[in-house]
Design an enzyme around this catalytic site. Structure first.
Site, short mmCIF file in Angstrom:
data_model
loop_
_atom_site.label_atom_id
_atom_site.label_comp_id
_atom_site.label_asym_id
_atom_site.label_seq_id
_atom_site.Cartn_x
_atom_site.Cartn_y
_atom_site.Cartn_z
N ASP A 12 17.67 -4.42 51.50
CA ASP A 12 16.74 -5.49 51.86
C ASP A 12 17.53 -6.79 51.95
O ASP A 12 17.98 -7.32 50.95
CB ASP A 12 15.66 -5.57 50.77
CG ASP A 12 14.67 -6.70 51.03
OD1 ASP A 12 14.90 -7.50 51.96
OD2 ASP A 12 13.67 -6.77 50.30
N TYR A 103 14.63 -20.23 63.53
CA TYR A 103 15.56 -19.25 64.09
C TYR A 103 16.82 -19.94 64.59
O TYR A 103 17.95 -19.51 64.29
CB TYR A 103 14.88 -18.48 65.22
CG TYR A 103 15.75 -17.44 65.88
CD1 TYR A 103 16.00 -16.23 65.24
CD2 TYR A 103 16.33 -17.67 67.12
CE1 TYR A 103 16.81 -15.27 65.84
CE2 TYR A 103 17.13 -16.73 67.72
CZ TYR A 103 17.37 -15.53 67.08
OH TYR A 103 18.18 -14.59 67.67
#
Ligand SMILES: *[C@@H]1O[C@H](CO)[C@@H](O)[C@H](O)[C@H]1NC(C)=O
Ligand SMILES: *[C@@H]1O[C@H](CO)[C@@H](O)[C@H](O)[C@H]1NC(C)=O
Ligand SMILES: *[C@@H]1O[C@H](CO)[C@@H](O)[C@H](O)[C@H]1NC(C)=O
Length: 206
Positions: A12, A103
């Site tokens: 993860d 982003y």
């Protein structure tokens, strides 16, 4: 691509210790590394900035800090094989457009960090090659779902992008661009800022 065997390690990338653990386990299972491709990203809204600072922090961990940790764990192993590292980045790490603040921030960070590392490897005459690939709009399901209704920009096939990434790394390019026009977009970025911004803003509906 005809591999006799494939292995996987789960992890993860939002957890601070998993990136290093994934590399360590891969090295244990494979007995070394020839090539490391850093390509994962976390999900982020395609929308006007909404003030969610926690999201930026999480996305930095996923899209940037995990790359730093994986690269750091892999570098000494890649030296043993004179291997390659490929960092997949985006035009949004070079040029800004609306609706992608978090982003773009992570991709500018990626380009800054790995651009600096590239100089250091070159100055040390390292036998590890580091390729930074700059992608444009790619037709993955997640990207297409996000931009639908906001822009009519042409998306390029994900399978071609994947082949481009592998070729650029295998041939030890230090930078590569897919599709090709992305290179010219980067070259032109600062020549005509007024027209650049008009074109960018007219490419999106708001
Ligand atoms: C690559 O360079 C490292 C550090 O200089 C060295 O230890 C290693 O043996 C080299 N590997 C190959 C395959 O040449
Ligand atoms: C890019 O690659 C060339 C050789 O192909 C090398 O001379 C140059 O130093 C590299 N640049 C960086 C930043 O590593
Ligand atoms: C995309 O194309 C459609 C149909 O031609 C048009 O209605 C829409 O305004 C365009 N959107 C943008 C962002 O250019």
């Amino acid at each position: 691509m005809g591999a006799q065997k494939a292995l996987y390690v789960t992890g993860d990338m939002s957890q601070s210790s998993d990136p290093e653990r994934v590399v360590r386990m891969a090295v244990e299972q494979l007995g070394g590394l020839d090539i490391l491709v850093l390509n994962h990203i976390g999900s982020t809204p395609f929308a006007m900035w909404n003030g969610d600072g926690d999201h930026v922090r999480e996305l930095m961990q996923l899209n940037f800090l995990s790359y730093v940790n994986m690269a750091s764990a892999a570098l000494p192993v890649l030296e043993q094989s004179a291997g390659s590292m490929i960092v997949v980045s985006s035009l949004l790490g070079k040029i800004t457009t609306p609706f992608v603040g978090p982003y773009a921030a992570t991709k500018f960070a990626v380009n800054g960090f790995f651009g600096s590392m590239q100089h250091e490897l070159a100055m040390q005459r390292s036998n590890v090659s580091l390729t930074i690939t700059t992608l444009g709009l790619i037709d993955t399901d997640s990207a297409m779902d996000k931009i639908r209704g906001y822009t009519n920009m042409t998306a390029y096939p994900a399978s071609d992008a994947a082949l481009h990434i592998i070729k650029a790394g295998a041939t030890h390019q230090n930078e590569s661009f897919y599709p090709g026009y992305i290179y010219f977009a980067c070259l032109c970025r600062d020549w005509f800022p007024f027209f650049r911004d008009i074109i960018i803003q007219n490419s999106y509906t708001y």
